[in-house]
Design a protein around this motif. Structure first.
Motif, mmCIF file in Angstrom:
data_model
loop_
_atom_site.group_PDB
_atom_site.id
_atom_site.type_symbol
_atom_site.label_atom_id
_atom_site.label_comp_id
_atom_site.label_asym_id
_atom_site.label_seq_id
_atom_site.Cartn_x
_atom_site.Cartn_y
_atom_site.Cartn_z
ATOM 1 N N LEU A 94 42.736 -45.032 3.532
ATOM 2 C CA LEU A 94 43.351 -46.023 2.653
ATOM 3 C C LEU A 94 42.455 -47.259 2.540
ATOM 4 O O LEU A 94 42.262 -47.789 1.430
ATOM 5 C CB LEU A 94 44.727 -46.414 3.181
ATOM 6 N N ALA A 95 41.906 -47.696 3.654
ATOM 7 C CA ALA A 95 41.019 -48.868 3.628
ATOM 8 C C ALA A 95 39.790 -48.600 2.770
ATOM 9 O O ALA A 95 39.334 -49.475 2.019
ATOM 10 C CB ALA A 95 40.609 -49.246 5.052
ATOM 11 N N TYR A 96 39.252 -47.393 2.844
ATOM 12 C CA TYR A 96 38.077 -47.043 2.046
ATOM 13 C C TYR A 96 38.411 -47.072 0.555
ATOM 14 O O TYR A 96 37.639 -47.581 -0.269
ATOM 15 C CB TYR A 96 37.578 -45.655 2.452
ATOM 16 N N ALA A 97 39.592 -46.526 0.201
ATOM 17 C CA ALA A 97 39.999 -46.527 -1.208
ATOM 18 C C ALA A 97 40.196 -47.950 -1.721
ATOM 19 O O ALA A 97 39.824 -48.275 -2.857
ATOM 20 C CB ALA A 97 41.287 -45.718 -1.378
ATOM 21 N N LEU A 98 40.752 -48.832 -0.882
ATOM 22 C CA LEU A 98 40.957 -50.232 -1.289
ATOM 23 C C LEU A 98 39.626 -50.950 -1.480
ATOM 24 O O LEU A 98 39.483 -51.784 -2.380
ATOM 25 C CB LEU A 98 41.815 -50.957 -0.250
ATOM 26 N N ARG A 99 38.636 -50.628 -0.636
ATOM 27 C CA ARG A 99 37.315 -51.235 -0.823
ATOM 28 C C ARG A 99 36.681 -50.779 -2.133
ATOM 29 O O ARG A 99 36.032 -51.569 -2.833
ATOM 30 C CB ARG A 99 36.404 -50.885 0.357
ATOM 31 N N GLN A 100 36.868 -49.507 -2.466
ATOM 32 C CA GLN A 100 36.295 -48.984 -3.703
ATOM 33 C C GLN A 100 36.918 -49.637 -4.933
ATOM 34 O O GLN A 100 36.265 -49.801 -5.962
ATOM 35 C CB GLN A 100 36.501 -47.462 -3.767
ATOM 36 N N SER A 101 38.178 -50.020 -4.844
ATOM 37 C CA SER A 101 38.852 -50.666 -5.978
ATOM 38 C C SER A 101 38.804 -52.187 -5.886
ATOM 39 O O SER A 101 39.533 -52.874 -6.613
ATOM 40 C CB SER A 101 40.316 -50.207 -6.044
ATOM 41 N N ARG A 102 37.948 -52.681 -4.940
ATOM 42 C CA ARG A 102 37.754 -54.128 -4.751
ATOM 43 C C ARG A 102 39.067 -54.845 -4.431
ATOM 44 O O ARG A 102 39.323 -55.956 -4.901
ATOM 45 C CB ARG A 102 37.085 -54.741 -5.986
ATOM 46 N N GLY A 103 39.897 -54.182 -3.662
ATOM 47 C CA GLY A 103 41.139 -54.792 -3.221
ATOM 48 C C GLY A 103 42.274 -54.737 -4.215
ATOM 49 O O GLY A 103 43.395 -55.139 -3.901
ATOM 50 N N ARG A 104 42.017 -54.236 -5.413
ATOM 51 C CA ARG A 104 43.063 -54.126 -6.418
ATOM 52 C C ARG A 104 43.873 -52.850 -6.171
ATOM 53 O O ARG A 104 43.324 -51.781 -5.922
ATOM 54 C CB ARG A 104 42.462 -54.070 -7.824
ATOM 55 N N ILE A 105 45.191 -52.968 -6.255
ATOM 56 C CA ILE A 105 46.072 -51.805 -6.072
ATOM 57 C C ILE A 105 46.734 -51.531 -7.418
ATOM 58 O O ILE A 105 47.801 -52.073 -7.739
ATOM 59 C CB ILE A 105 47.131 -52.068 -4.979
ATOM 60 N N ARG A 106 46.077 -50.718 -8.234
ATOM 61 C CA ARG A 106 46.562 -50.453 -9.593
ATOM 62 C C ARG A 106 47.624 -49.365 -9.637
ATOM 63 O O ARG A 106 48.263 -49.147 -10.655
ATOM 64 C CB ARG A 106 45.379 -50.069 -10.485
ATOM 65 N N ASP A 107 47.787 -48.649 -8.538
ATOM 66 C CA ASP A 107 48.813 -47.607 -8.455
ATOM 67 C C ASP A 107 49.210 -47.457 -6.988
ATOM 68 O O ASP A 107 48.444 -47.823 -6.083
ATOM 69 C CB ASP A 107 48.282 -46.274 -8.999
ATOM 70 N N ASP A 108 50.402 -46.924 -6.762
ATOM 71 C CA ASP A 108 50.848 -46.697 -5.383
ATOM 72 C C ASP A 108 49.893 -45.733 -4.685
ATOM 73 O O ASP A 108 49.441 -44.740 -5.275
ATOM 74 C CB ASP A 108 52.265 -46.120 -5.368
ATOM 75 N N MET A 109 49.599 -46.023 -3.425
ATOM 76 C CA MET A 109 48.709 -45.173 -2.633
ATOM 77 C C MET A 109 49.429 -44.694 -1.375
ATOM 78 O O MET A 109 50.025 -45.511 -0.665
ATOM 79 C CB MET A 109 47.443 -45.940 -2.217
ATOM 80 N N THR A 110 49.353 -43.388 -1.120
ATOM 81 C CA THR A 110 49.949 -42.809 0.089
ATOM 82 C C THR A 110 48.992 -41.783 0.664
ATOM 83 O O THR A 110 48.461 -40.946 -0.065
ATOM 84 C CB THR A 110 51.307 -42.147 -0.218
ATOM 85 N N VAL A 111 48.763 -41.866 1.972
ATOM 86 C CA VAL A 111 47.924 -40.899 2.685
ATOM 87 C C VAL A 111 48.747 -40.329 3.830
ATOM 88 O O VAL A 111 49.260 -41.076 4.674
ATOM 89 C CB VAL A 111 46.644 -41.551 3.250
ATOM 90 N N LEU A 112 48.886 -39.001 3.877
ATOM 91 C CA LEU A 112 49.591 -38.314 4.960
ATOM 92 C C LEU A 112 48.591 -37.419 5.695
ATOM 93 O O LEU A 112 47.879 -36.642 5.071
ATOM 94 C CB LEU A 112 50.742 -37.452 4.412
ATOM 95 N N VAL A 113 48.552 -37.531 7.009
ATOM 96 C CA VAL A 113 47.621 -36.737 7.815
ATOM 97 C C VAL A 113 48.404 -35.998 8.897
ATOM 98 O O VAL A 113 49.204 -36.607 9.622
ATOM 99 C CB VAL A 113 46.536 -37.617 8.462
ATOM 100 N N THR A 114 48.160 -34.702 9.002
ATOM 101 C CA THR A 114 48.796 -33.864 10.023
ATOM 102 C C THR A 114 47.709 -33.146 10.811
ATOM 103 O O THR A 114 46.877 -32.438 10.238
ATOM 104 C CB THR A 114 49.731 -32.822 9.381
ATOM 105 N N GLY A 115 47.700 -33.337 12.121
ATOM 106 C CA GLY A 115 46.726 -32.677 12.984
ATOM 107 C C GLY A 115 47.407 -31.602 13.811
ATOM 108 O O GLY A 115 48.541 -31.774 14.260
ATOM 109 N N ILE A 116 46.722 -30.484 14.034
ATOM 110 C CA ILE A 116 47.270 -29.370 14.788
ATOM 111 C C ILE A 116 46.397 -29.085 15.991
ATOM 112 O O ILE A 116 45.169 -29.111 15.912
ATOM 113 C CB ILE A 116 47.419 -28.102 13.890
#
Length: 410
Positions: free
Chosen positions: A381-403
């Protein structure tokens, strides 16, 4: 059902319900099939009329025919569930009188009175143990209150007594009662999961239009659900939340994932509003086998990380609610210990310029060295925010599942 007498070695196959109940379910299933056949009767295709009035009538009849076909599919699925339950059988493995007394004595030392013990093997090979027991009720805590014995404690006692790792089955009460009740235990799955998430809300909005759920459909089976409501704010949040809620209820009721998706899609299409649309991303993980199935409807890419190798699963279909009938994209994979499943909403990949988010994310995910799912989600999520220069033009959700393999973490 009675406990097998001592000295009897023969194993028998038993039915899950009585013969009377089984026959009633089969009769209901047949009735639903007959109803489905009635709704499935199709009219002969006719050419599209030229006149405006006739064209509107034609479109209305086509829509009605599509809805009847969808209802027929739902009725067939309900019939299938009933017939499956009616025909379910399992193998009964007798315990023996001496072994029963040993386990009963072990439990009694812990304040548990055992009356019945059954070990059943289901058609899928999974073994289930049912114990009819109660808490003796004599023990007290240091504060004078009754000491409640948890079913997790009972699972630990049984694991020692039977030299097998057991866990409490889903929907089994957390604590023993003072009256006799039946409690269920299963062999512990060889894998376990850890989950993590990170999210950001679109600028100028108070709530996210993305909804998600980590849902235990059955013991040893976890579903990860992610829905991105079209638009943003409260309307998108409400619609995506409805999708997640309906999926959970339908799957818990016994519907297959594809049938549940079709029913949710039909409910949204019936609303007849263009803005009532949502994507759906489903990840179904079996912790007994490591198998994983993905169902995607208009969803962003899913990534499976294995060390530095990344497998990208994409979909090119439209969201729920656009058409009456849809064709979900289905992918199957076998997971290994140390793998991560990463699910995203569109806002994450869209944060990258020139529409190359999916390709760049594959490389970025491969380089991540964190092992905690929550840290992986936050870094993406932090990487995506840096790429958009801190602008949040759409909702962002990241789900991670480890096994992970149980033996590697104990």
């Amino acid at each position: 059902m009675r406990r097998q007498a001592a000295g009897v070695k023969e194993e028998s196959r038993i039915e899950g319900i009585s013969e009377y109940g089984r026959q009633r379910l089969l009769n209901y299933a047949e009735s639903f099939h007959d109803l489905a056949d009635l709704f499935e009767e199709k009219e002969e295709d006719k050419p599209v009329p030229e006149e405006q009035g006739e064209r509107q009538e034609y479109l209305y009849r086509r829509r009605l025919q599509e809805s009847r076909g969808l209802l027929a599919e739902h009725l067939k699925e309900m019939a299938h569930i009933m017939a499956t339950v009616a025909r379910e059988t399992c193998q009964y493995h007798p315990l023996g009188e001496r072994r029963f007394k040993q386990i009963a004595a072990l439990l009694k030392d812990s304040g548990i009175l055992l009356r019945e013990f059954l070990e059943l093997e289901h058609e899928d090979g999974h073994r289930e143990i049912s114990l009819t027991m109660r808490q003796a009720g004599a023990k007290r805590t240091h504060f004078g209150e009754p000491e409640h014995i948890s079913t997790e404690d009972v699972a630990d006692y049984l694991s020692v007594a039977m030299n097998r790792r057991l866990c409490v089955a889903k929907n089994t009460p957390a604590y023993l009662a003072v009256d006799f009740h039946t409690y269920y235990f299963l062999e512990e799955p060889p894998y376990h999961l850890l989950t993590g998430f990170a999210r950001a809300v679109k600028e100028a909005e108070k709530v996210s239009g993305d909804s998600y759920s980590f849902f235990e459909a059955d013991t040893g089976r976890l579903l990860v659900l992610l829905s991105d409501g079209v638009g943003s704010g409260e309307t998108a949040c409400r619609e995506s939340g409805r999708v997640i809620d309906m999926m959970e209820r339908l799957i818990e009721a016994g519907f297959g994932k594809e049938s549940a998706v079709q029913m949710v899609n039909g409910a949204m299409a019936a609303a007849g509003q263009e803005q009532v649309m949502s994507t759906l991303d489903v990840c179904d993980i079996d912790l007994y086998t490591g198998s994983c199935e993905f169902v995607k409807v208009g969803a962003a890419c899913t990534y499976i990380k294995r060390g530095q190798l990344v497998d990208r699963l994409s979909s090119r279909n439209l969201p729920l609610g656009v058409f009456w009938q849809i064709t979900p994209e289905i992918h199957s994979r076998m997971l290994q210990s140390g793998d991560y499943v990463i699910m995203l909403s569109d806002g994450v990949s869209d944060a990258f310029s020139d529409g190359v988010g999916e390709e760049i994310l594959t490389e970025v995910i491969g380089k991540i060295e964190y092992s905690n799912p929550g840290e992986i989600a936050n870094q993406l999520l932090a990487y995506a925010l840096r790429q958009s220069r801190g602008r949040i033009r759409d909702d962002m959700t990241v789900l991670v599942t480890g096994i992970w393999d149980q033996e590697e973490t104990t």
